[in-house]
Design a protein around this motif. Structure first.
Motif, PDB file in Angstrom:
ATOM      1  N   PRO A 128       0.831  -1.214   0.000  1.00  0.00           N
ATOM      2  CA  PRO A 128       0.000   0.000   0.000  1.00  0.00           C
ATOM      3  C   PRO A 128       0.862   1.259   0.000  1.00  0.00           C
ATOM      4  CG  PRO A 128      -0.702  -1.572   1.684  1.00  0.00           C
ATOM      5  CD  PRO A 128       0.630  -2.047   1.189  1.00  0.00           C
ATOM      6  N   ASP A 129       0.249   2.346  -0.420  1.00  0.00           N
ATOM      7  CA  ASP A 129       0.908   3.651  -0.318  1.00  0.00           C
ATOM      8  C   ASP A 129       0.805   4.201   1.102  1.00  0.00           C
ATOM      9  OD1 ASP A 129       1.568   4.008  -3.183  1.00  0.00           O
ATOM     10  OD2 ASP A 129      -0.613   3.981  -3.409  1.00  0.00           O
ATOM     11  N   LEU A 130      -0.288   3.859   1.774  1.00  0.00           N
ATOM     12  CA  LEU A 130      -0.556   4.358   3.120  1.00  0.00           C
ATOM     13  C   LEU A 130      -1.339   3.298   3.883  1.00  0.00           C
ATOM     14  CD1 LEU A 130      -0.744   6.643   5.279  1.00  0.00           C
ATOM     15  CD2 LEU A 130      -2.785   7.471   4.072  1.00  0.00           C
ATOM     16  N   THR A 131      -0.865   2.972   5.083  1.00  0.00           N
ATOM     17  CA  THR A 131      -1.544   1.980   5.923  1.00  0.00           C
ATOM     18  C   THR A 131      -1.864   2.591   7.278  1.00  0.00           C
ATOM     19  OG1 THR A 131      -0.441   0.101   4.861  1.00  0.00           O
ATOM     20  CG2 THR A 131      -1.329  -0.255   7.070  1.00  0.00           C
ATOM     21  N   PHE A 132      -3.150   2.568   7.632  1.00  0.00           N
ATOM     22  CA  PHE A 132      -3.580   2.987   8.961  1.00  0.00           C
ATOM     23  C   PHE A 132      -3.676   1.761   9.845  1.00  0.00           C
ATOM     24  CE2 PHE A 132      -5.411   6.427   6.348  1.00  0.00           C
ATOM     25  CZ  PHE A 132      -4.926   7.531   7.037  1.00  0.00           C
ATOM     26  N   ILE A 133      -2.937   1.772  10.956  1.00  0.00           N
ATOM     27  CA  ILE A 133      -3.045   0.712  11.949  1.00  0.00           C
ATOM     28  C   ILE A 133      -3.867   1.260  13.103  1.00  0.00           C
ATOM     29  CG2 ILE A 133      -1.799  -0.743  13.590  1.00  0.00           C
ATOM     30  CD1 ILE A 133       0.545  -0.756  11.591  1.00  0.00           C
ATOM     31  N   ILE A 134      -5.100   0.771  13.220  1.00  0.00           N
ATOM     32  CA  ILE A 134      -6.000   1.242  14.275  1.00  0.00           C
ATOM     33  C   ILE A 134      -5.688   0.448  15.533  1.00  0.00           C
ATOM     34  CG2 ILE A 134      -8.379   1.701  14.931  1.00  0.00           C
ATOM     35  CD1 ILE A 134      -7.443   3.192  12.412  1.00  0.00           C
ATOM     36  N   ASP A 135      -5.123   1.127  16.519  1.00  0.00           N
ATOM     37  CA  ASP A 135      -4.630   0.467  17.723  1.00  0.00           C
ATOM     38  C   ASP A 135      -5.722   0.393  18.788  1.00  0.00           C
ATOM     39  OD1 ASP A 135      -2.650  -0.748  19.326  1.00  0.00           O
ATOM     40  OD2 ASP A 135      -2.272   1.164  20.333  1.00  0.00           O
ATOM     41  N   MET A 136      -5.783  -0.766  19.457  1.00  0.00           N
ATOM     42  CA  MET A 136      -6.845  -0.999  20.435  1.00  0.00           C
ATOM     43  C   MET A 136      -6.359  -1.997  21.469  1.00  0.00           C
ATOM     44  SD  MET A 136     -10.043  -0.829  21.545  1.00  0.00           S
ATOM     45  CE  MET A 136     -10.742   0.175  20.240  1.00  0.00           C
ATOM     46  N   ASP A 137      -6.770  -1.826  22.728  1.00  0.00           N
ATOM     47  CA  ASP A 137      -6.463  -2.808  23.757  1.00  0.00           C
ATOM     48  C   ASP A 137      -7.028  -4.171  23.339  1.00  0.00           C
ATOM     49  OD1 ASP A 137      -7.891  -4.159  26.418  1.00  0.00           O
ATOM     50  OD2 ASP A 137      -5.805  -3.532  26.710  1.00  0.00           O
ATOM     51  N   VAL A 197      -7.907  10.298  10.720  1.00  0.00           N
ATOM     52  CA  VAL A 197      -7.606   9.486   9.528  1.00  0.00           C
ATOM     53  C   VAL A 197      -7.789  10.308   8.262  1.00  0.00           C
ATOM     54  CG1 VAL A 197      -8.486   7.568   8.140  1.00  0.00           C
ATOM     55  CG2 VAL A 197      -8.070   7.244  10.585  1.00  0.00           C
ATOM     56  N   ALA A 198      -8.889  11.044   8.174  1.00  0.00           N
ATOM     57  CA  ALA A 198      -9.161  11.828   6.970  1.00  0.00           C
ATOM     58  C   ALA A 198      -8.108  12.897   6.760  1.00  0.00           C
ATOM     59  CB  ALA A 198     -10.555  12.467   7.075  1.00  0.00           C
ATOM     60  N   GLY A 199      -7.655  13.529   7.828  1.00  0.00           N
ATOM     61  CA  GLY A 199      -6.643  14.551   7.695  1.00  0.00           C
ATOM     62  C   GLY A 199      -5.328  14.001   7.170  1.00  0.00           C
ATOM     63  N   ILE A 200      -4.931  12.832   7.669  1.00  0.00           N
ATOM     64  CA  ILE A 200      -3.698  12.208   7.192  1.00  0.00           C
ATOM     65  C   ILE A 200      -3.829  11.786   5.730  1.00  0.00           C
ATOM     66  CG2 ILE A 200      -2.193  10.207   7.494  1.00  0.00           C
ATOM     67  CD1 ILE A 200      -2.948  10.353  10.514  1.00  0.00           C
ATOM     68  N   ALA A 201      -4.990  11.233   5.376  1.00  0.00           N
ATOM     69  CA  ALA A 201      -5.204  10.800   3.988  1.00  0.00           C
ATOM     70  C   ALA A 201      -5.207  11.984   3.034  1.00  0.00           C
ATOM     71  CB  ALA A 201      -6.525  10.039   3.881  1.00  0.00           C
ATOM     72  N   ARG A 202      -5.834  13.061   3.416  1.00  0.00           N
ATOM     73  CA  ARG A 202      -5.858  14.257   2.552  1.00  0.00           C
ATOM     74  C   ARG A 202      -4.437  14.751   2.291  1.00  0.00           C
ATOM     75  NH1 ARG A 202      -9.838  16.148   6.274  1.00  0.00           N
ATOM     76  NH2 ARG A 202     -11.966  15.812   5.486  1.00  0.00           N
ATOM     77  N   ALA A 203      -3.627  14.771   3.332  1.00  0.00           N
ATOM     78  CA  ALA A 203      -2.257  15.244   3.185  1.00  0.00           C
ATOM     79  C   ALA A 203      -1.481  14.356   2.207  1.00  0.00           C
ATOM     80  CB  ALA A 203      -1.559  15.275   4.536  1.00  0.00           C
ATOM     81  N   ARG A 204      -1.718  13.032   2.277  1.00  0.00           N
ATOM     82  CA  ARG A 204      -1.017  12.118   1.386  1.00  0.00           C
ATOM     83  C   ARG A 204      -1.520  12.264  -0.054  1.00  0.00           C
ATOM     84  NH1 ARG A 204       2.196   7.597   2.563  1.00  0.00           N
ATOM     85  NH2 ARG A 204       2.374   8.661   4.569  1.00  0.00           N
ATOM     86  N   ILE A 205      -2.824  12.442  -0.211  1.00  0.00           N
ATOM     87  CA  ILE A 205      -3.376  12.624  -1.559  1.00  0.00           C
ATOM     88  C   ILE A 205      -2.915  13.940  -2.149  1.00  0.00           C
ATOM     89  CG2 ILE A 205      -5.521  12.991  -2.858  1.00  0.00           C
ATOM     90  CD1 ILE A 205      -6.860  11.041  -0.878  1.00  0.00           C
ATOM     91  N   GLY A 206      -2.918  14.974  -1.319  1.00  0.00           N
ATOM     92  CA  GLY A 206      -2.597  16.307  -1.804  1.00  0.00           C
ATOM     93  C   GLY A 206      -1.151  16.465  -2.210  1.00  0.00           C
TER      94      GLY A 206
END
Length: 206
Positions: A128-137, A197-206
């Motif tokens: 992937p170009d960008l991977t979000f790892i959603i961290d949880m107990d 998440v949306a803010g990080i994705a926008r920055a990567r797309i932009g």
């Protein structure tokens, strides 16, 4: 024209599926051409394999057999959905990809992570170009996952020990691939996680 490939990873019950859907909806609303998909699955053939690996007794398959099944599903998904969409310049948002196989199967026995990576390089050849790892107990995530009900609970039935090892593995993966992996705290309200998440994705797309 090349698109952007975004994936979501994390233990069961972390909320990654919800966040993948919300990001796809947000980006679509902002005018992007988005394909929302998932693994295992995402194509007709891969969905058939999904039923094989996610349903039934936890000991139904060995970890080595699972690696082969997941890789076969991923190859079909890649050929029929992911690569064509990226070639058309679309944003592909995928709920799980190869990192899940690296964790769920690759950590089950000594040496299996190397097997996963070798097969991935041979048969998939894309990260992937960008991977979000959603961290949880792990205990909280496992409780959420078991509370959903349904028939796709084979990996949840391995218990919290597997989820604990997976969480540590995902965090280690983020350190291994810092250029594409972003760890996001999933133990917050859905809207707060989605906004980050949306803010990080926008920055990567932009």
């Amino acid at each position: 024209m090349s698109g952007l490939f975004i994936t979501f990873e994390g233990i069961d019950g972390s909320g990654k599926s919800t966040q993948a859907r919300l990001l796809a909806e947000t980006l679509q609303g902002e005018g992007h051409d988005v394909v929302l998909t998932r693994e295992p699955g995402g194509s007709p053939g891969a969905e058939e394999i999904r039923a094989l690996v996610l349903e039934g007794d936890p000991e139904r398959w060995s970890a080595k057999t699972e690696i082969l099944l997941f890789t076969a599903a991923r190859r079909d998904h890649l050929e029929r959905v992911i690569d064509p969409a990226l070639a058309e310049g679309k944003v592909v948002v995928c709920d799980r990809f190869a990192d899940s196989t690296r964790m769920y199967q690759g950590l089950r026995a000594e040496g299996l992570r190397e097997v996963v990576d070798q097969l991935h390089e041979l048969m998939i050849g894309r990260e992937p170009d960008l991977t979000f790892i959603i961290d949880m107990d792990p205990a909280k995530g496992h409780g959420r996952a078991k509370g959903r009900g349904g028939t796709e609970e084979r990996f949840e039935d391995f218990g919290t020990d597997l989820q604990t090892r997976m969480r540590a593995g995902f965090l280690a993966l983020a350190r291994q691939f810092p250029d594409r992996c972003v760890v996001v705290d999933g133990d917050r309200d859905v809207a707060s996680v989605a906004a980050e998440v949306a803010g990080i994705a926008r920055a990567r797309i932009g």
